[in-house]
Motif scaffolding. Structure first.
Motif, PDB file in Angstrom:
ATOM      1  N   ALA A   1       0.827  -1.204   0.000  1.00 27.46           N
ATOM      2  CA  ALA A   1       0.000   0.000   0.000  1.00 27.46           C
ATOM      3  C   ALA A   1       0.863   1.256   0.000  1.00 27.46           C
ATOM      4  N   LEU A   2       1.984   1.193   0.707  1.00 31.33           N
ATOM      5  CA  LEU A   2       2.892   2.336   0.774  1.00 31.33           C
ATOM      6  C   LEU A   2       3.467   2.659  -0.607  1.00 31.33           C
ATOM      7  N   LEU A   3       3.645   1.637  -1.428  1.00 35.04           N
ATOM      8  CA  LEU A   3       4.234   1.802  -2.758  1.00 35.04           C
ATOM      9  C   LEU A   3       3.198   1.644  -3.872  1.00 35.04           C
ATOM     10  N   ALA A   4       1.940   1.906  -3.546  1.00 37.45           N
ATOM     11  CA  ALA A   4       0.851   1.667  -4.500  1.00 37.45           C
ATOM     12  C   ALA A   4       1.017   2.432  -5.810  1.00 37.45           C
ATOM     13  N   ASP A   5       1.711   3.561  -5.775  1.00 33.94           N
ATOM     14  CA  ASP A   5       1.912   4.350  -6.998  1.00 33.94           C
ATOM     15  C   ASP A   5       2.938   3.713  -7.936  1.00 33.94           C
ATOM     16  N   HIS A   6       3.574   2.641  -7.501  1.00 33.69           N
ATOM     17  CA  HIS A   6       4.654   2.051  -8.292  1.00 33.69           C
ATOM     18  C   HIS A   6       4.357   0.622  -8.732  1.00 33.69           C
ATOM     19  N   GLY A   7       3.106   0.215  -8.637  1.00 32.98           N
ATOM     20  CA  GLY A   7       2.738  -1.111  -9.109  1.00 32.98           C
ATOM     21  C   GLY A   7       1.554  -1.666  -8.344  1.00 32.98           C
ATOM     22  N   ASP A   8       0.974  -2.743  -8.882  1.00 36.98           N
ATOM     23  CA  ASP A   8      -0.137  -3.376  -8.176  1.00 36.98           C
ATOM     24  C   ASP A   8       0.416  -4.251  -7.057  1.00 36.98           C
ATOM     25  N   PRO A   9      -0.416  -4.567  -6.058  1.00 37.57           N
ATOM     26  CA  PRO A   9       0.074  -5.314  -4.886  1.00 37.57           C
ATOM     27  C   PRO A   9       0.744  -6.636  -5.229  1.00 37.57           C
TER      28      PRO A   9
ATOM     29  N   ILE B   1      13.001 -11.266  10.611  1.00 35.55           N
ATOM     30  CA  ILE B   1      12.381  -9.957  10.409  1.00 35.55           C
ATOM     31  C   ILE B   1      13.393  -8.912   9.964  1.00 35.55           C
ATOM     32  N   LYS B   2      14.593  -8.930  10.507  1.00 37.67           N
ATOM     33  CA  LYS B   2      15.566  -7.898  10.144  1.00 37.67           C
ATOM     34  C   LYS B   2      15.958  -7.992   8.674  1.00 37.67           C
ATOM     35  N   GLY B   3      16.159  -9.213   8.186  1.00 43.43           N
ATOM     36  CA  GLY B   3      16.430  -9.390   6.777  1.00 43.43           C
ATOM     37  C   GLY B   3      15.248  -8.965   5.921  1.00 43.43           C
ATOM     38  N   PHE B   4      14.047  -9.225   6.404  1.00 42.85           N
ATOM     39  CA  PHE B   4      12.822  -8.805   5.723  1.00 42.85           C
ATOM     40  C   PHE B   4      12.756  -7.285   5.630  1.00 42.85           C
ATOM     41  N   MET B   5      13.104  -6.604   6.710  1.00 36.74           N
ATOM     42  CA  MET B   5      13.131  -5.138   6.718  1.00 36.74           C
ATOM     43  C   MET B   5      14.096  -4.602   5.668  1.00 36.74           C
ATOM     44  N   LEU B   6      15.297  -5.146   5.648  1.00 34.52           N
ATOM     45  CA  LEU B   6      16.296  -4.690   4.683  1.00 34.52           C
ATOM     46  C   LEU B   6      15.851  -4.967   3.250  1.00 34.52           C
ATOM     47  N   SER B   7      15.186  -6.081   3.041  1.00 34.83           N
ATOM     48  CA  SER B   7      14.689  -6.401   1.705  1.00 34.83           C
ATOM     49  C   SER B   7      13.559  -5.470   1.304  1.00 34.83           C
ATOM     50  N   MET B   8      12.732  -5.058   2.254  1.00 38.17           N
ATOM     51  CA  MET B   8      11.693  -4.076   1.945  1.00 38.17           C
ATOM     52  C   MET B   8      12.314  -2.741   1.538  1.00 38.17           C
ATOM     53  N   VAL B   9      13.323  -2.305   2.272  1.00 35.11           N
ATOM     54  CA  VAL B   9      13.987  -1.042   1.938  1.00 35.11           C
ATOM     55  C   VAL B   9      14.612  -1.130   0.548  1.00 35.11           C
ATOM     56  N   GLN B  10      15.312  -2.223   0.284  1.00 35.89           N
ATOM     57  CA  GLN B  10      15.951  -2.392  -1.028  1.00 35.89           C
ATOM     58  C   GLN B  10      14.909  -2.390  -2.146  1.00 35.89           C
ATOM     59  N   THR B  11      13.817  -3.117  -1.940  1.00 36.40           N
ATOM     60  CA  THR B  11      12.769  -3.190  -2.954  1.00 36.40           C
ATOM     61  C   THR B  11      12.160  -1.822  -3.206  1.00 36.40           C
ATOM     62  N   ALA B  12      11.941  -1.068  -2.135  1.00 39.26           N
ATOM     63  CA  ALA B  12      11.367   0.271  -2.276  1.00 39.26           C
ATOM     64  C   ALA B  12      12.297   1.188  -3.064  1.00 39.26           C
ATOM     65  N   ILE B  13      13.571   1.119  -2.779  1.00 41.78           N
ATOM     66  CA  ILE B  13      14.544   1.949  -3.502  1.00 41.78           C
ATOM     67  C   ILE B  13      14.554   1.589  -4.984  1.00 41.78           C
ATOM     68  N   GLU B  14      14.530   0.292  -5.270  1.00 39.44           N
ATOM     69  CA  GLU B  14      14.583  -0.147  -6.665  1.00 39.44           C
ATOM     70  C   GLU B  14      13.305   0.194  -7.422  1.00 39.44           C
ATOM     71  N   LEU B  15      12.143   0.013  -6.778  1.00 35.83           N
ATOM     72  CA  LEU B  15      10.879   0.281  -7.462  1.00 35.83           C
ATOM     73  C   LEU B  15      10.671   1.772  -7.744  1.00 35.83           C
ATOM     74  N   THR B  16      11.266   2.612  -6.904  1.00 36.57           N
ATOM     75  CA  THR B  16      11.103   4.069  -7.089  1.00 36.57           C
ATOM     76  C   THR B  16      12.300   4.693  -7.794  1.00 36.57           C
ATOM     77  N   ASP B  17      13.207   3.849  -8.296  1.00 34.47           N
ATOM     78  CA  ASP B  17      14.427   4.353  -8.943  1.00 34.47           C
ATOM     79  C   ASP B  17      15.196   5.311  -8.031  1.00 34.47           C
ATOM     80  N   GLY B  18      15.188   4.975  -6.736  1.00 40.60           N
ATOM     81  CA  GLY B  18      15.932   5.766  -5.762  1.00 40.60           C
ATOM     82  C   GLY B  18      15.242   7.033  -5.299  1.00 40.60           C
ATOM     83  N   ARG B  19      13.992   7.234  -5.690  1.00 37.91           N
ATOM     84  CA  ARG B  19      13.300   8.484  -5.342  1.00 37.91           C
ATOM     85  C   ARG B  19      12.421   8.361  -4.098  1.00 37.91           C
ATOM     86  N   ILE B  20      12.471   7.228  -3.434  1.00 37.36           N
ATOM     87  CA  ILE B  20      11.647   7.075  -2.239  1.00 37.36           C
ATOM     88  C   ILE B  20      12.050   8.100  -1.193  1.00 37.36           C
TER      89      ILE B  20
END
Length: 233
Positions: free
Chosen positions: A31-39, A61-80
């Motif tokens: 939901a936080l990244l809804a502007d960058h793709g469907d769920p 969980i910690k690895g999951f957190m880091l993977s969420m951050v990485q995914t967010a950066i990649e999906l937004t082309d670094g503009r998150i």
């Protein structure tokens, strides 16, 4: 002489809820990244990132957190934005502080197996798993607690050797065919598969046709299964 010298039990999604909290957090992340793709697409990208990062961050969980951050950066082309990164970290922190919710039948099954050598064998982040074991109120039921980086045949062999247990006299119980059952069968032990309604895709595996593989609908049926197998000799 009993058939089993020890019974190993998985923790996450066998004795208490775990994957449910990952799914809830994943939905909020999408939901936080809804502007960058469907769920579905975002969740798939996150899964791919998590899988690629397992060798680096491990399970938890910690690895999951880091993977969420990485995914967010990649999906937004670094503009998150920083506030969005902060929200992702908050989601992870909420997961790390979440109360432990026992699954039905688990505690009663452990009570029915009292007097046997029970070993809790789980995997993931050491600090988080220790927290959950303590918060569960079940720690005193176990003769030992083993927190592994991964559940491989080699890892199980080390646990059995450390406890002086022969594989053929060991039973492992859990909700993951891949992590809880197949490695123990490969060593010569007995595996008991208790499916959970939600299981991470990474933990799925085809059930082998094996005489020492058993499946139950819930933990409540475990004591009877143990008794039947031992009576059969």
């Amino acid at each position: 002489m009993t058939a089993f010298d020890a019974i190993g039990l998985d923790a996450d999604d066998t004795l208490w809820e775990n994957e449910t909290f990952f799914r809830v957090t994943e939905a909020e992340f999408c939901a936080l990244l809804a502007d960058h793709g469907d769920p579905e697409a975002i969740a798939g990208r996150l899964y791919d990132t998590e899988s690629a990062n397992l060798a680096r961050y491990g399970y938890g969980i910690k690895g999951f957190m880091l993977s969420m951050v990485q995914t967010a950066i990649e999906l937004t082309d670094g503009r998150i934005e920083g506030r969005q990164i902060a929200r992702i970290l908050d989601l992870g922190a909420e997961m790390l502080a979440h109360p432990v919710t026992l699954l039905p039948g688990g505690e009663a099954a452990l009570d029915a197996l009292a007097g046997r050598r029970l070993i809790l064998i789980t995997k993931g982040d050491l600090i988080d798993q220790e927290r959950k074991v303590a918060a569960s109120g079940l720690a005193e039921r176990f003769a030992g607690v083993e927190i592994l980086a991964d559940k491989t045949p080699e890892a199980y062999a080390r646990v059995l050797d450390a406890h002086g247990i022969a594989a053929e006299r060991f039973m492992m119980v859990g909700n993951s065919m891949r992590s809880d059952v197949i490695p123990v069968l490969e060593l010569g032990g007995t595996g008991v598969f208790i499916p959970h309604a939600l299981t991470w895709n990474h933990e799925h595996a085809e059930a082998p046709d094996h005489p020492r593989l058993h499946q139950l609908s819930d933990m409540a049926a475990l004591p009877d299964l143990v008794a039947r197998l031992e009576a059969a000799g």
